[in-house]
Design a protein around this motif. Structure first.
Motif, PDB file in Angstrom:
ATOM      1  N   UNK A  32      36.592  31.429  51.423  1.00 29.58           N
ATOM      2  CA  UNK A  32      37.213  30.400  50.580  1.00 29.58           C
ATOM      3  C   UNK A  32      38.623  30.793  50.191  1.00 29.58           C
ATOM      4  N   UNK A  33      39.512  29.814  50.198  1.00 29.55           N
ATOM      5  CA  UNK A  33      40.837  29.994  49.612  1.00 29.55           C
ATOM      6  C   UNK A  33      40.795  29.715  48.114  1.00 29.55           C
ATOM      7  N   UNK A  34      39.971  28.751  47.731  1.00 36.08           N
ATOM      8  CA  UNK A  34      39.863  28.346  46.333  1.00 36.08           C
ATOM      9  C   UNK A  34      38.400  28.148  45.960  1.00 36.08           C
ATOM     10  N   UNK A  35      38.053  28.581  44.755  1.00 32.48           N
ATOM     11  CA  UNK A  35      36.775  28.220  44.139  1.00 32.48           C
ATOM     12  C   UNK A  35      37.102  27.451  42.867  1.00 32.48           C
TER      13      UNK A  35
ATOM     14  N   UNK B 298      35.160  36.483  38.348  1.00 29.97           N
ATOM     15  CA  UNK B 298      35.381  37.812  38.915  1.00 29.97           C
ATOM     16  C   UNK B 298      34.753  37.921  40.297  1.00 29.97           C
ATOM     17  N   UNK B 299      33.572  37.374  40.448  1.00 28.29           N
ATOM     18  CA  UNK B 299      32.889  37.419  41.749  1.00 28.29           C
ATOM     19  C   UNK B 299      33.701  36.700  42.820  1.00 28.29           C
ATOM     20  N   UNK B 300      34.212  35.518  42.491  1.00 30.47           N
ATOM     21  CA  UNK B 300      35.022  34.771  43.462  1.00 30.47           C
ATOM     22  C   UNK B 300      36.317  35.494  43.791  1.00 30.47           C
ATOM     23  N   UNK B 301      36.946  36.103  42.781  1.00 31.35           N
ATOM     24  CA  UNK B 301      38.194  36.823  43.021  1.00 31.35           C
ATOM     25  C   UNK B 301      37.952  38.044  43.902  1.00 31.35           C
ATOM     26  N   UNK B 302      36.866  38.741  43.663  1.00 28.80           N
ATOM     27  CA  UNK B 302      36.555  39.910  44.473  1.00 28.80           C
ATOM     28  C   UNK B 302      36.269  39.525  45.920  1.00 28.80           C
TER      29      UNK B 302
ATOM     30  N   UNK C 297      39.077  34.792  46.861  1.00 27.96           N
ATOM     31  CA  UNK C 297      39.518  33.418  46.582  1.00 27.96           C
ATOM     32  C   UNK C 297      40.353  33.357  45.314  1.00 27.96           C
ATOM     33  N   UNK C 298      41.223  32.363  45.249  1.00 29.56           N
ATOM     34  CA  UNK C 298      41.815  31.988  43.978  1.00 29.56           C
ATOM     35  C   UNK C 298      40.811  31.110  43.241  1.00 29.56           C
ATOM     36  N   UNK C 299      40.885  31.139  41.920  1.00 32.35           N
ATOM     37  CA  UNK C 299      39.925  30.419  41.084  1.00 32.35           C
ATOM     38  C   UNK C 299      40.662  29.384  40.251  1.00 32.35           C
TER      39      UNK C 299
ATOM     40  N   UNK D 133      46.845  36.403  37.745  1.00 32.21           N
ATOM     41  CA  UNK D 133      47.681  35.383  38.381  1.00 32.21           C
ATOM     42  C   UNK D 133      46.921  34.594  39.436  1.00 32.21           C
ATOM     43  N   UNK D 134      45.758  35.082  39.871  1.00 23.45           N
ATOM     44  CA  UNK D 134      44.951  34.352  40.846  1.00 23.45           C
ATOM     45  C   UNK D 134      43.903  33.461  40.220  1.00 23.45           C
ATOM     46  N   UNK D 135      43.909  33.350  38.894  1.00 22.24           N
ATOM     47  CA  UNK D 135      42.999  32.447  38.173  1.00 22.24           C
ATOM     48  C   UNK D 135      43.848  31.420  37.453  1.00 22.24           C
ATOM     49  N   UNK D 136      43.502  30.163  37.587  1.00 17.56           N
ATOM     50  CA  UNK D 136      44.295  29.058  37.042  1.00 17.56           C
ATOM     51  C   UNK D 136      43.408  28.182  36.166  1.00 17.56           C
TER      52      UNK D 136
END
Length: 275
Positions: free
Chosen positions: A91-94, A134-138, A141-143, A180-183
């Motif tokens: 995934x690029x994004x979750x 955290x799981x998605x970032x690891x 993916x960006x969140x 910065x990868x979580x929006x």
């Protein structure tokens, strides 16, 4: 014979071009509750609108009535537990929604401090939502954390949940500020006071218009953030995928925030799950 070879070559080139084109688009996973799942059966949900706006692969695993804090194992595994909606993938994004049912059904939007803290702590570092982010970032993916739209202010059964909605939004914003990868996308300004057109007849869930607007807002944020350069992190420290560069002026990705990561089982290396 020669014609068959040419045909096969043409199909191979076309397929390669199609794959290359698809790989240039963001791959999106959605998890959440009825904010996303509303109108799924008629093909007009937020996920459908997002897929059309991005012209990109979108997998929508959201389920109406789902919660983050859900204990029943079988129905939870079927999607009523939002954390079980997540599937590892390229995934690029979750895109994460949810939490409203935990506060409305779980504590009646009354004395919900403990429930809120279990969802997400005041500093945004602990709880079910940060753990899933955290799981998605690891996984690389960006969140995108999506808040709830507000009621039209006229006769909604969740009118008394306004304070809890604002508090949840504030905590989600703090979580997004850690990385910065979580929006965070707030929908607090989406519904003008007294405007019933963004809600279904129950004045809780989005109408067709509301789902379309939410999908378009998510698409605009993803499109804007996908114009710049970013390299994703992975839990193992390797296998990160290069992402498009972040736009000028955006900060470089911060180190992983100190919310506790979920427990993960080791698995043998292999191809990523199909998207």
């Amino acid at each position: 014979m020669f014609a068959r070879v040419l045909t096969a070559l043409f199909l191979s080139i076309s397929l390669s071009a199609g794959i290359a084109q698809a790989e240039g688009r963001p791959r999106v996973l959605m998890v959440g509750d009825s904010l996303f799942a509303m109108h799924k059966l008629v093909g007009a949900s937020v996920g459908v609108r997002l897929r059309a706006a991005l012209d990109a692969p979108v997998v929508d695993n959201s389920v109406a009535g789902a919660r983050y804090l859900y204990k029943l194992p079988i129905s939870g595994a079927m999607g009523l537990n939002i954390t079980k909606q997540y599937r590892r993938g390229d995934w690029d994004w979750v895109v994460m929604g949810g939490g409203g049912n935990d506060l409305w059904v779980g504590c009646g939007c009354n004395r919900c401090e403990r429930k809120m803290d279990r969802l997400i702590s005041k500093d945004g570092r602990r709880g079910a939502i940060p753990g899933m982010a955290s799981r998605a970032r690891q996984d690389g993916a960006q969140v995108l954390l999506v808040g709830y739209m507000r009621t039209p202010g006229k006769g909604s059964p969740i009118e008394h949940c306004a304070d809890e909605g604002a508090a949840l939004d504030a905590r989600l914003a703090r979580l997004a500020a850690l990385d910065a990868g979580v929006h965070f996308l707030s929908l607090a300004d989406m519904v003008p006071y007294g405007d019933l057109s963004y809600h279904a007849l129950d004045r809780v869930h989005p109408s067709f218009k509301g789902s379309r607007e939410i999908g378009h807002r998510i698409a605009r944020l993803i499109a804007a953030e996908s114009t710049g350069a970013m390299v994703s992190r992975s839990a193992a420290g390797g296998g990160a995928r290069a992402r498009p560069a972040r736009a000028a002026g955006h900060p470089t990705p911060a180190p992983p925030p100190r919310y506790p990561p979920p427990r993960r089982r080791e698995r043998a290396p292999g191809p990523p799950p199909p998207t």
